[in-house]
Motif scaffolding. Structure first.
Motif, mmCIF file in Angstrom:
data_model
loop_
_atom_site.group_PDB
_atom_site.id
_atom_site.type_symbol
_atom_site.label_atom_id
_atom_site.label_comp_id
_atom_site.label_asym_id
_atom_site.label_seq_id
_atom_site.Cartn_x
_atom_site.Cartn_y
_atom_site.Cartn_z
ATOM 1 N N GLY A 82 0.977 -1.136 -0.071
ATOM 2 C CA GLY A 82 -0.265 -0.130 -0.198
ATOM 3 C C GLY A 82 1.105 0.748 0.030
ATOM 4 N N THR A 83 1.662 0.598 0.235
ATOM 5 C CA THR A 83 2.982 2.291 -0.050
ATOM 6 C C THR A 83 3.892 1.805 -1.592
ATOM 7 O OG1 THR A 83 4.377 1.811 1.312
ATOM 8 C CG2 THR A 83 2.730 2.862 2.294
ATOM 9 N N GLY A 84 4.191 3.158 -1.737
ATOM 10 C CA GLY A 84 6.115 2.431 -2.926
ATOM 11 C C GLY A 84 5.273 2.920 -4.169
ATOM 12 N N ASP A 85 5.787 2.195 -5.640
ATOM 13 C CA ASP A 85 5.260 2.167 -6.562
ATOM 14 C C ASP A 85 3.430 1.973 -7.158
ATOM 15 O OD1 ASP A 85 7.457 3.995 -6.309
ATOM 16 O OD2 ASP A 85 8.596 2.347 -7.652
ATOM 17 N N PRO A 86 3.084 2.911 -8.285
ATOM 18 C CA PRO A 86 2.027 2.233 -8.410
ATOM 19 C C PRO A 86 2.403 1.380 -9.116
ATOM 20 C CG PRO A 86 2.142 4.618 -9.373
ATOM 21 C CD PRO A 86 3.156 4.440 -7.860
ATOM 22 N N TYR A 87 1.643 -0.273 -9.418
ATOM 23 C CA TYR A 87 2.059 -0.841 -10.577
ATOM 24 C C TYR A 87 1.447 -2.182 -10.811
ATOM 25 C CZ TYR A 87 1.425 -4.727 -6.894
ATOM 26 O OH TYR A 87 1.481 -5.160 -5.634
ATOM 27 N N GLU A 88 1.267 -2.289 -11.999
ATOM 28 C CA GLU A 88 0.580 -3.394 -12.122
ATOM 29 C C GLU A 88 0.785 -5.092 -12.565
ATOM 30 O OE1 GLU A 88 -2.365 -0.476 -15.873
ATOM 31 O OE2 GLU A 88 -0.043 -1.456 -16.500
ATOM 32 N N VAL A 89 -0.308 -5.625 -12.552
ATOM 33 C CA VAL A 89 -0.231 -7.529 -12.807
ATOM 34 C C VAL A 89 -0.878 -7.663 -14.033
ATOM 35 C CG1 VAL A 89 -1.198 -9.758 -11.973
ATOM 36 C CG2 VAL A 89 -0.991 -7.181 -10.267
ATOM 37 N N LEU A 90 0.452 -7.612 -15.448
ATOM 38 C CA LEU A 90 -0.133 -8.180 -16.476
ATOM 39 C C LEU A 90 -0.336 -9.215 -16.249
ATOM 40 C CD1 LEU A 90 2.346 -6.580 -18.014
ATOM 41 C CD2 LEU A 90 0.162 -5.129 -17.585
ATOM 42 N N LEU A 91 -1.811 -9.800 -17.049
ATOM 43 C CA LEU A 91 -1.550 -11.198 -17.256
ATOM 44 C C LEU A 91 -1.462 -10.944 -19.286
ATOM 45 C CD1 LEU A 91 -3.834 -13.919 -17.222
ATOM 46 C CD2 LEU A 91 -5.417 -12.680 -18.737
ATOM 47 N N VAL A 92 -0.438 -12.501 -19.389
ATOM 48 C CA VAL A 92 0.549 -12.838 -20.705
ATOM 49 C C VAL A 92 -0.106 -13.511 -21.266
ATOM 50 C CG1 VAL A 92 2.990 -13.439 -21.131
ATOM 51 C CG2 VAL A 92 2.424 -12.132 -19.311
#
Length: 105
Positions: A82-92
């Motif tokens: 919940g802290t730090g950089d936003p990120y995405e989980v990608l479906l390959v």
């Protein structure tokens, strides 16, 4: 992952073996994280939250796996959630393209 109920078998390998494994799974450098796992017919690359792995297994998409490229702060194992950089989980997908599976801010 163990805390989330997964049985985990860790195999420490050198970089050459790790990159050969990533190549065999068609995990390109832009999709690469620091950990590579196999679960069922899928790969899990990088710091993917356990709940997204559970979701993938429940939904069983026609895809190769999930990835969180790089090592974003705030992802599991990388600082406080919940802290730090936003990120995405990608479906390959099977053709190597990706789509956003989940977003974290």
């Amino acid at each position: 992952m163990v805390d989330a109920g997964f049985s985990v078998e860790v195999e420490d390998v050198n970089q050459e073996v790790l990159w050969a494994m990533k190549d065999s799974l068609s995990i390109t450098s832009d999709l690469s994280g620091c950990h590579t796992a196999l679960i069922g017919d899928y790969f899990v690359e990088g710091h993917v939250p356990a709940r997204e792995i559970q979701r993938m297994l429940a939904e069983a998409p026609d895809a190769r796996g999930l990835t969180v490229p790089g090592m974003p702060m705030g992802s599991p194992g990388m600082g406080v959630a919940g802290t730090g950089d936003p990120y995405e989980v990608l479906l390959v997908l099977n053709d190597g393209s990706t789509q956003v599976f989940a977003s974290y801010a």
